[in-house]
Write a protein that holds these residues in place. Sequence first.
Motif, PDB file in Angstrom:
ATOM      1  N   LEU A  41       0.735  -1.118  -0.026  1.00 15.40           N
ATOM      2  CA  LEU A  41       0.012  -0.005  -0.054  1.00 15.40           C
ATOM      3  C   LEU A  41       0.843   1.133   0.015  1.00 15.40           C
ATOM      4  O   LEU A  41       0.312   2.354  -0.485  1.00 15.40           O
ATOM      5  CB  LEU A  41      -0.947   0.024   1.269  1.00 15.40           C
ATOM      6  N   ASP A  42       2.093   1.175   0.594  1.00 11.08           N
ATOM      7  CA  ASP A  42       2.913   2.292   0.638  1.00 11.08           C
ATOM      8  C   ASP A  42       4.306   1.837   1.123  1.00 11.08           C
ATOM      9  O   ASP A  42       4.497   0.588   1.362  1.00 11.08           O
ATOM     10  CB  ASP A  42       2.224   3.047   1.948  1.00 11.08           C
ATOM     11  N   TYR A  43       5.220   2.728   1.338  1.00 12.25           N
ATOM     12  CA  TYR A  43       6.445   2.460   1.832  1.00 12.25           C
ATOM     13  C   TYR A  43       6.843   3.287   3.010  1.00 12.25           C
ATOM     14  O   TYR A  43       6.663   4.471   2.960  1.00 12.25           O
ATOM     15  CB  TYR A  43       7.646   2.680   0.627  1.00 12.25           C
ATOM     16  N   LEU A  71       5.304   1.011  14.713  1.00 13.33           N
ATOM     17  CA  LEU A  71       4.277   2.097  13.664  1.00 13.33           C
ATOM     18  C   LEU A  71       5.066   2.246  12.437  1.00 13.33           C
ATOM     19  O   LEU A  71       6.020   3.149  12.504  1.00 13.33           O
ATOM     20  CB  LEU A  71       3.981   3.180  14.505  1.00 13.33           C
ATOM     21  N   GLN A  72       4.676   1.840  11.307  1.00  8.28           N
ATOM     22  CA  GLN A  72       5.382   2.077  10.158  1.00  8.28           C
ATOM     23  C   GLN A  72       4.713   3.342   9.396  1.00  8.28           C
ATOM     24  O   GLN A  72       3.491   3.238   9.155  1.00  8.28           O
ATOM     25  CB  GLN A  72       5.358   0.981   9.027  1.00  8.28           C
ATOM     26  N   ILE A  73       5.319   4.569   9.162  1.00  8.37           N
ATOM     27  CA  ILE A  73       4.636   5.630   8.739  1.00  8.37           C
ATOM     28  C   ILE A  73       5.211   5.788   7.279  1.00  8.37           C
ATOM     29  O   ILE A  73       6.258   6.047   6.971  1.00  8.37           O
ATOM     30  CB  ILE A  73       4.786   6.729   9.514  1.00  8.37           C
ATOM     31  N   GLY A  74       4.201   5.796   6.276  1.00 12.64           N
ATOM     32  CA  GLY A  74       4.272   6.157   4.936  1.00 12.64           C
ATOM     33  C   GLY A  74       3.831   7.679   4.686  1.00 12.64           C
ATOM     34  O   GLY A  74       3.388   8.295   5.353  1.00 12.64           O
ATOM     35  N   ARG A  75       3.809   7.808   3.216  1.00 10.33           N
ATOM     36  CA  ARG A  75       3.291   8.933   2.669  1.00 10.33           C
ATOM     37  C   ARG A  75       1.812   8.883   2.958  1.00 10.33           C
ATOM     38  O   ARG A  75       1.384  10.313   3.173  1.00 10.33           O
ATOM     39  CB  ARG A  75       3.775   9.127   1.377  1.00 10.33           C
ATOM     40  N   LYS A 125      -4.009   2.692   9.293  1.00 10.49           N
ATOM     41  CA  LYS A 125      -4.607   4.037   9.160  1.00 10.49           C
ATOM     42  C   LYS A 125      -4.645   4.574   7.774  1.00 10.49           C
ATOM     43  O   LYS A 125      -3.546   4.548   7.171  1.00 10.49           O
ATOM     44  CB  LYS A 125      -3.883   4.922  10.248  1.00 10.49           C
ATOM     45  N   ASN A 126      -5.826   5.446   7.526  1.00  9.34           N
ATOM     46  CA  ASN A 126      -5.918   6.057   6.244  1.00  9.34           C
ATOM     47  C   ASN A 126      -5.990   4.762   5.093  1.00  9.34           C
ATOM     48  O   ASN A 126      -5.597   5.275   3.948  1.00  9.34           O
ATOM     49  CB  ASN A 126      -4.922   6.976   5.831  1.00  9.34           C
ATOM     50  N   ILE A 230       4.904  -1.325   3.190  1.00 11.33           N
ATOM     51  CA  ILE A 230       3.830  -1.316   4.234  1.00 11.33           C
ATOM     52  C   ILE A 230       2.667  -2.050   3.405  1.00 11.33           C
ATOM     53  O   ILE A 230       2.099  -1.813   2.291  1.00 11.33           O
ATOM     54  CB  ILE A 230       3.313  -0.053   4.601  1.00 11.33           C
ATOM     55  N   TYR A 231       2.536  -3.218   3.790  1.00 10.03           N
ATOM     56  CA  TYR A 231       1.719  -4.332   3.011  1.00 10.03           C
ATOM     57  C   TYR A 231       0.593  -4.693   4.094  1.00 10.03           C
ATOM     58  O   TYR A 231       0.464  -4.700   5.150  1.00 10.03           O
ATOM     59  CB  TYR A 231       2.373  -5.420   2.484  1.00 10.03           C
TER      60      TYR A 231
END
Length: 288
Positions: A41-43, A71-75, A125-126, A230-231
């Motif tokens: 979904l993101d990196y 907590l992995q935070i992507g864009r 989240k999101n 982020i998968y």
Amino acid sequence: MRYTGLIACFFLLHFFALGQKVVFLNNKGDIPRNLEPRDTLDYTNLNIHYRQLIRKDKLFPGELTESDMVLQIGRQVSKYANYRFLVNDSIISEELLQPEVHAVEIMNRALIRLKKAGDRSIVMKNYPKGQYWVQIPVLLNSYIYTEKEPVFDWNFSPDTLTVLGYLCKKATCLFRGRYYTAWYAPDIPLSNGPWKFNGLPGLILKVEDADRDYSFECTALYRVDWKSPIYLSKSKQDIETTREKFRQAEKAAMNNPNAVIGNSGLVTVPKGEKIVTKKLPYNPIELE
């Protein structure tokens, strides 16, 4: 990413420890060498680790389940999950590329790595946009639900506390039956935090409820300058539901674990015997 059959093996070992005579319905040779499909979904740009402590049983206040969560935070998306499970996923994905290594051996290694790993729930989240995607295992089942981004009605205080070298400010709120005290870092301008927490003008580095049944404290944070996806991974066996129906199912399972185990199809009991399990403690983070 999850290895098919891994969770079932955890419960199988648990039954043996209790002296139950049960049979795993899949033979060893039937264990597949594939992973559940996953969607990137993101990196990750930033990793924040939290020491999470949960008191599962009010009758034993000194017994806390500890988990190393990240907590992995992507864009666009963030993911809160157990760090040991994420590491295990990476190891398994490499081991499965080695045909000389038997699938049972891979599973046994995973069981050792994940012993007392703790919480297996995931909060995205999101995802979808403006919503939360939540996955929570309950005994042999795994439930998935989505909900609109929850609103935390924070009250601000002049009190301060230093956490991991960051000067944090205090905020409190009542959320779904629990009263929380949070400490957030204005110098880290991210309206995020562990679990579902959000809505403060800075990253939440520490938060706990008034009874200290649930506590989260940041232990490390660092930028990620390598490709770290982020998968999201789902299984055909996952039960898609709503938050309200999940809460009902979780409570019913804790009150009658025999029903969940007996209906799973994963274990069978010799004729004339039965699985005996006690009512399990029920102290969920959301009380309403």
